[in-house]
Design a protein around this motif. Structure first.
Motif, short mmCIF file in Angstrom:
data_model
loop_
_atom_site.label_atom_id
_atom_site.label_comp_id
_atom_site.label_asym_id
_atom_site.label_seq_id
_atom_site.Cartn_x
_atom_site.Cartn_y
_atom_site.Cartn_z
N ILE A 134 -11.50 8.23 3.10
CA ILE A 134 -10.11 9.12 2.91
C ILE A 134 -8.99 7.34 3.35
N VAL A 135 -8.53 6.89 2.18
CA VAL A 135 -8.35 5.74 2.21
C VAL A 135 -6.84 5.35 2.72
N ASN A 136 -5.75 6.49 3.26
CA ASN A 136 -4.44 6.54 3.63
C ASN A 136 -4.54 5.62 4.29
N THR A 137 -4.97 5.37 5.20
CA THR A 137 -4.80 4.78 6.57
C THR A 137 -4.82 3.23 6.44
N SER A 138 -6.42 3.06 5.01
CA SER A 138 -6.66 1.71 4.84
C SER A 138 -5.48 0.88 3.48
N ILE A 139 -4.51 1.43 2.92
CA ILE A 139 -4.30 1.36 2.02
C ILE A 139 -2.58 0.80 2.72
N LEU A 140 -2.08 2.21 3.63
CA LEU A 140 -1.33 1.67 4.26
C LEU A 140 -1.13 0.11 4.54
N GLY A 141 -1.85 -0.44 5.38
CA GLY A 141 -2.63 -1.99 5.37
C GLY A 141 -1.87 -2.98 4.27
N SER A 142 -2.27 -2.89 3.57
CA SER A 142 -2.23 -3.80 2.78
C SER A 142 -0.59 -3.64 2.23
N MET A 143 0.27 -2.38 2.08
CA MET A 143 0.96 -2.34 2.07
C MET A 143 2.18 -3.23 3.17
N ALA A 144 1.71 -3.71 3.95
CA ALA A 144 2.88 -5.09 5.18
C ALA A 144 2.63 -6.08 3.92
N LYS A 145 1.13 -6.18 3.48
CA LYS A 145 1.18 -7.60 2.54
C LYS A 145 2.00 -7.63 1.34
N VAL A 146 2.41 -6.51 0.82
CA VAL A 146 3.97 -7.44 -0.49
C VAL A 146 4.89 -6.66 -0.27
N GLN A 147 5.05 -6.70 0.75
CA GLN A 147 6.44 -6.10 1.03
C GLN A 147 7.13 -6.57 2.15
N ASP A 148 8.53 -7.04 2.96
CA ASP A 148 8.79 -7.24 4.08
C ASP A 148 9.28 -6.89 5.37
N LEU A 149 9.65 -5.47 4.64
CA LEU A 149 10.95 -4.33 5.23
C LEU A 149 10.03 -3.57 6.79
N ALA A 184 -6.99 0.18 13.01
CA ALA A 184 -7.64 -0.61 12.71
C ALA A 184 -8.33 -0.35 11.82
N ALA A 185 -8.51 -0.04 10.36
CA ALA A 185 -9.02 1.17 9.21
C ALA A 185 -6.98 -0.82 8.28
N ALA A 186 -6.52 0.10 9.15
CA ALA A 186 -4.67 -0.93 8.25
C ALA A 186 -5.09 -1.93 8.71
N GLN A 187 -5.54 -2.34 9.96
CA GLN A 187 -6.04 -4.58 9.93
C GLN A 187 -6.72 -4.67 9.25
N ALA A 188 -7.70 -4.10 9.17
CA ALA A 188 -9.15 -4.77 8.21
C ALA A 188 -8.29 -4.63 6.86
N SER A 189 -8.01 -3.60 6.54
CA SER A 189 -7.15 -3.71 4.92
C SER A 189 -6.42 -4.65 4.66
N PHE A 190 -5.38 -5.18 5.31
CA PHE A 190 -4.48 -5.65 5.83
C PHE A 190 -5.30 -7.23 5.39
N ASP A 191 -6.39 -7.66 6.62
CA ASP A 191 -6.89 -8.90 6.14
C ASP A 191 -7.75 -8.92 4.93
N ARG A 192 -8.14 -8.01 4.08
CA ARG A 192 -8.77 -8.50 3.07
C ARG A 192 -8.14 -8.59 1.98
N THR A 193 -7.12 -7.81 1.70
CA THR A 193 -5.79 -7.42 1.02
C THR A 193 -5.90 -9.07 0.02
N LYS A 194 -5.94 -9.33 -1.06
CA LYS A 194 -5.50 -9.90 -2.23
C LYS A 194 -4.71 -10.18 -2.87
#
Lengths: 390, 300
Positions: B129-144, B172-182
């Motif tokens: 269930i990838v929703n919370t992970s992907i949410l973390g990555s969203m923080a990488k490409v927008q600053d609102l 924690a999944a959101a944080q981990a995703s954020f850290d791994r996002t390219k």
């Protein structure tokens, strides 16, 4: 042809019998009970070759009716009041799947404090459903319109369910002279039902699939146009009927003494009958009164109505039910149709919950309409025979 | 106004992602709305969800056709849906994929963040269930909307429904995703193919919307529609049938919601993988473990 003295309910049952109905899902409710009882008796006696299906609720009545009609057989049922309300959700299936079910509704008031008597607040709310809706004036018309309703419903230009509304008790339990047509003559008028779509295991189709937004607007508009196109069929069918049986009901509107009329009322059902008497009295006094009986609430005779009122100086609309804090439904439709006209139109509510509708009450209605020719009426909706101030 | 369109499959949590993103925006002091659009509720079916955020009251209630950001929870959707349709050239995208941003082709070349959100979700939530992970990555490409607000929204929404442990795991999944996002730029070579739909005028719709079998091409309703909907593309894992263990009890055949298990003459089974959506029900009902679920879209 045989002459019988029978109730409106029995006249409808005879109509169903002569129409060679094949499936009748049934649940009794006053004042409709005599219809399904009589049909049960016809079937029991071998006078009617139909599957009579007693079910446990009106919701199931309409579900079975939809299923039977989808199976390609001529389907009839009857209900009233709370029964019609319980069908509400299934009622919407038949028009949208375009199934020509015919149903009689013996008008009876709906809701608490409950009554079993005449009011139109059971069928009026169902104008939204897509059913064609016809209001009859006497027992002969109840029988004849049952026959005409099948011909109309099954017309390939129409393919829609038809609701025949008859006033509870005032017609349903009132006996009158009724000419029962010969079966052979009816067979000539009403051919065997030929469905457009039919559920057949050997040639499967899907009926009533989920309809995504991409199709909904077009589907609804198609239904809207189909209801409108029924106007032509109604006219043609009545002409053919009168040729075969010598009785005509006119059209969507039934006009009485409208030639040279200066003021008139619009009425539906049996209120029109008593209104004819009042019109005659007024005419005898030299007053130019007339009557417009609306026979079909759907399709609604907008164009015909505009034409019928063109020479009038005032119009009243009689309503046997009310949309609370607003107006009666017939008035709402009529005034809407006449939008932009300067004709004074007033709403007249009476005869609710079976309250007797006497010539005296209707005379008062006509009086208010007559006065409104000269003087702006003090209100646009009048409740007649009301104790206490309006 | 900042508009986001989420593309996922039923069960991946696209709707929840949109809602959590909206809540995060509210935490930031902004106005927000989020809403779904789906057809039949089926696990694996393509789902769209939408989110709008703005610094003033939002006065539009329609779907989003020109998104500022695309969020793709399942990259296989790129091959079956016009996912990139309407994405603004100056917009951005977040894609759940093992690929780097430069290898992804959305049909529009934009600033793109990629992350293997499925791997993150399996590590943290023990389910794809990838929703919370992907949410973390969203923080990488927008600053609102900051990662902090996103985590707070996740904790609030999941905590309320599933308790504090779930809140913590998902944040924690959101944080981990954020850290791994390219973050990079994706390709725009793909032709955005629109699904050809039958679009009849009102006169041409068969009356009663009654559909005879096989008479309308490209209709996804009506008899035969299930044949046209190749649900096999929905899989994230595939059932591997071990015939030697099978006792021919037919439980899997009876239970398959897609009817893709065929009963052979000797009562052994055969899978039609064109329609297997990998739900795993067959493996669950098997009393002798003759069916094992294997990650990925595989066929045997």
């Amino acid at each position: 042809m045989v002459v019988k003295v029978i109730s409106g309910d029995h006249a409808v049952a005879w109509g169903a019998r002569l129409a060679r109905v094949e499936v009748v899902p049934a649940f009794p409710i006053t004042p409709q009970t005599l219809i399904v009882e009589q049909i049960a008796e016809f079937v029991n006696n071998g006078e009617m070759d139909a599957d009579f299906i007693p079910v446990e609720s009106e919701h199931s009545v309409m579900s079975v009716a939809v299923g039977a009609s989808a199976g390609g057989v001529r389907t009839f049922t009857a209900t009233a009041s709370q029964g019609l309300a319980l069908m509400h959700e299934m009622l919407y299936a038949a028009p949208q799947i375009r199934l020509p079910v015919v149903m009689a509704n013996a008008n009876r008031s709906l809701g608490a404090a409950a009554g079993i008597w005449l009011e139109h607040n059971d069928s009026m709310p169902e104008r939204e459903s897509g059913w064609l809706q016809c209001y009859v004036e006497n027992n002969q018309e109840a029988l004849d319109m049952t026959l005409q309703a099948f011909r109309l419903a099954e017309d390939h230009r129409v393919m829609l369910p038809v609701m025949i509304c008859l006033d509870g008790f005032v017609l349903s339990h009132t006996v009158e002279r009724v000419d029962i047509p010969d079966q052979a003559a009816v067979d000539g008028f009403l051919p065997k039902y030929v469905p457009v779509n039919v559920l057949d295991p050997d040639d499967p189709i899907v009926m009533n699939p989920i309809c995504p937004p991409e199709y909904a607007t077009e589907m609804r508009y198609q239904l809207d146009r189909a209801i409108d196109s029924a106007k032509i069929a109604i006219k043609e069918i009545d002409i053919d009927f009168s040729k075969r049986f010598g009785r005509s009901y006119g059209d969507l509107l039934d006009l009485y003494r409208m030639d040279g009329a200066e003021y008139a009322i619009v009425a539906i059902g049996t209120a029109a009958t008593t209104s004819r008497l009042v019109v005659d009295r007024l005419r005898a006094e030299g007053k130019k009164a007339g009557l417009i009986r609306i026979r079909f609430m759907r399709p609604f005779p907008k164009g015909e109505l505009i034409e019928a009122v063109s020479g009038l100086k005032a119009l009243g609309v009689f309503d046997r039910s009310v949309s609370f804090n607003s107006y009666g439904p017939v008035f709402t439709e009529v005034r809407n149709a006449l939008y932009g006209s300067v004709l004074p139109v007033t709403d007249h509510i009476a005869g609710l919950g079976g309250r007797d509708l006497t010539p005296e009450i209707l005379s008062k209605v006509f009086q208010v309409v007559e006065d409104s020719m000269e003087k702006t009426p003090e209100r646009d909706v009048y409740w007649h025979d009301l104790r206490g101030d309006m | 106004m900042f508009e986001v369109r989420f593309h996922g499959r039923g069960g991946q949590g696209a709707v929840m992602a949109a809602q959590a993103f909206a809540e995060a925006a509210v935490i930031e002091g902004l106005e927000a709305q989020a809403f779904p659009f789906f057809g039949a509720e089926r696990r694996g079916a393509p789902v769209r969800a939408f989110a709008r955020i703005d610094d003033q009251k939002i006065r539009i209630k329609s779907q989003i056709y020109r998104p500022d950001m695309l969020v793709i929870l399942d990259e296989s959707l790129l091959d079956i849906d016009p996912v990139g349709d309407g994405l603004k050239p100056e917009g951005s995208a977040v894609v759940n994929t093992r690929k780097g941003p430069e290898e992804v082709d959305l049909g529009v070349s934009v600033r793109c963040a990629t992350v293997d959100a499925t791997a993150v979700a399996l590590e943290h939530i023990k389910a794809p269930i990838v929703n919370t992970s992907i949410l973390g990555s969203m923080a990488k490409v927008q600053d609102l909307v900051s990662l902090r607000s996103i985590k707070a929204a996740i904790a609030d929404r999941f905590g309320e429904r599933l308790g504090p442990a779930a809140a913590e795991i998902n944040a924690a999944a959101a944080q981990a995703s954020f850290d791994r996002t390219k973050v990079g730029t994706c390709k725009g070579n793909r032709e955005i193919a629109h699904r050809e739909m039958w679009m009849p005028n009102w006169q041409d719709i068969p009356i009663g919307v009654t559909l005879p079998s096989g008479s309308y091409g490209k209709v996804n309703v009506g008899p035969g529609s299930s044949w046209q909907n190749m649900t096999g593309t929905w899989r994230t894992s595939s059932p591997h049938y071990l015939k030697e263990k099978c006792i021919r009890c037919l439980r899997c055949w009876f239970s398959c919601p897609e009817g893709c298990i065929h009963r052979l003459e000797d009562d052994y089974e055969k899978w039609d993988f064109r329609y297997c959506k990998g739900c795993g029900i067959c493996a669950q009902v098997c009393p002798v473990n003759a069916i094992e679920m294997v990650k990925g879209v595989k066929e045997w």
